[in-house]
Motif scaffolding. Structure first.
Motif, short mmCIF file in Angstrom:
data_model
loop_
_atom_site.label_atom_id
_atom_site.label_comp_id
_atom_site.label_asym_id
_atom_site.label_seq_id
_atom_site.Cartn_x
_atom_site.Cartn_y
_atom_site.Cartn_z
N HIS A 177 -2.71 9.07 -10.59
CA HIS A 177 -1.96 7.89 -11.47
C HIS A 177 -0.48 7.88 -10.52
CE1 HIS A 177 -4.62 8.22 -14.75
NE2 HIS A 177 -4.62 9.65 -14.53
N GLN A 181 1.85 2.86 -12.49
CA GLN A 181 0.60 3.01 -13.29
C GLN A 181 1.11 3.81 -14.60
OE1 GLN A 181 -2.39 4.68 -10.74
NE2 GLN A 181 -3.33 2.72 -10.36
N ASP A 184 3.43 1.73 -17.01
CA ASP A 184 2.63 0.72 -17.55
C ASP A 184 1.72 1.14 -18.57
OD1 ASP A 184 1.47 -2.18 -17.75
OD2 ASP A 184 -0.24 -1.38 -16.94
N GLN A 185 0.80 2.13 -18.36
CA GLN A 185 0.04 2.72 -19.30
C GLN A 185 0.29 3.70 -20.34
OE1 GLN A 185 -3.23 4.42 -16.62
NE2 GLN A 185 -3.30 2.11 -15.51
#
Length: 233
Positions: A177, A181, A184-185
């Protein structure tokens, strides 16, 4: 009737505290104000809030940094998200706030809209694991019913952001990751969080896993790519 989220505002400047309280009330929160550490502790003893907005510089007694460390060490308040409010804009000071247990920080002077966005973002990531769900990667186990993480049977101490981050890694083991990312996640659409914040929480998570005797090695840095949780040590 649905209970409104309660926010404890620990701020010694009445005008700033009132400004925050008015806007929180207008946007569906229940604000509680305290001007120093002792009054904040009294409020916490009466009711554990959903989030704490904590000023770094407070009159007399303990600073916001010391209060954050203390509340993180107490079973009753260790899972309460903390948003640090500070006039210190240097990166080392921001990192010190995160290391003390703050989930995020905002620098004075700030816009009310930014403050509200940060509060909503912190609250969105407060409950990462469904009740009763269990995740297992190697000898690392996360239990949603007890909100506990253990490695080789030993319970580990994680802050709320580290718990959220680890739950994401455990849902996607062996996958790399990137910082963007993860922002965002895991952090969601809070555009104010910097990529450096990811590194700080990764460091804290790795330290927590390592306290269980080797679990820190599971969280691997993939140079130039990001981070990965692997059961293959």
């Amino acid at each position: 009737m649905k209970k409104l989220p309660q926010v404890l505002i620990v701020e010694d400047e009445p005008a700033i505290a009132e400004l925050i309280a008015i806007n929180l009330r207008h946007h569906g929160f229940t604000p509680v104000c305290a001007e120093d550490g002792p009054k904040a502790q009294t409020a916490l003893d009466a009711c554990v809030p959903d989030l704490i907005v904590l000023d770094w510089m407070l009159p007399g007694g303990k600073s916001g940094l010391e209060l954050a460390r203390h509340w993180r060490s107490q079973p009753r308040t260790k899972q309460v998200p903390i948003l640090m409010l500070t006039a210190r804009s240097d990166e080392p000071d921001k990192i010190a706030g995160l290391d003390a247990g703050a989930d995020d920080y905002i620098t004075k002077p700030f816009s009310v809209q930014e403050l509200l966005a940060r509060i909503r973002a912190v609250l969105r990531r407060r409950d990462p694991l469904s009740l009763g769900q269990v995740l297992q990667v190697g000898q690392l186990r996360m239990d949603g019913a007890t909100h506990q993480v253990s490695y080789q049977g030993e319970v580990l101490k994680l802050g709320p952001m580290e718990f959220k981050l680890l739950s994401h890694f455990m849902r996607h083991p062996e996958r790399v990751h990137s910082r963007s990312q993860l922002l965002d996640q895991v952090w969601g659409d809070d555009v104010y969080v910097e990529e450096r914040t990811v590194d700080v929480h990764i460091k804290r998570l790795r330290q927590a896993l390592g306290s269980g005797g080797g679990g820190g090695a599971m969280l691997q840095t993939v140079r130039g790519a990001g981070y990965r949780l692997s059961a293959d040590l």
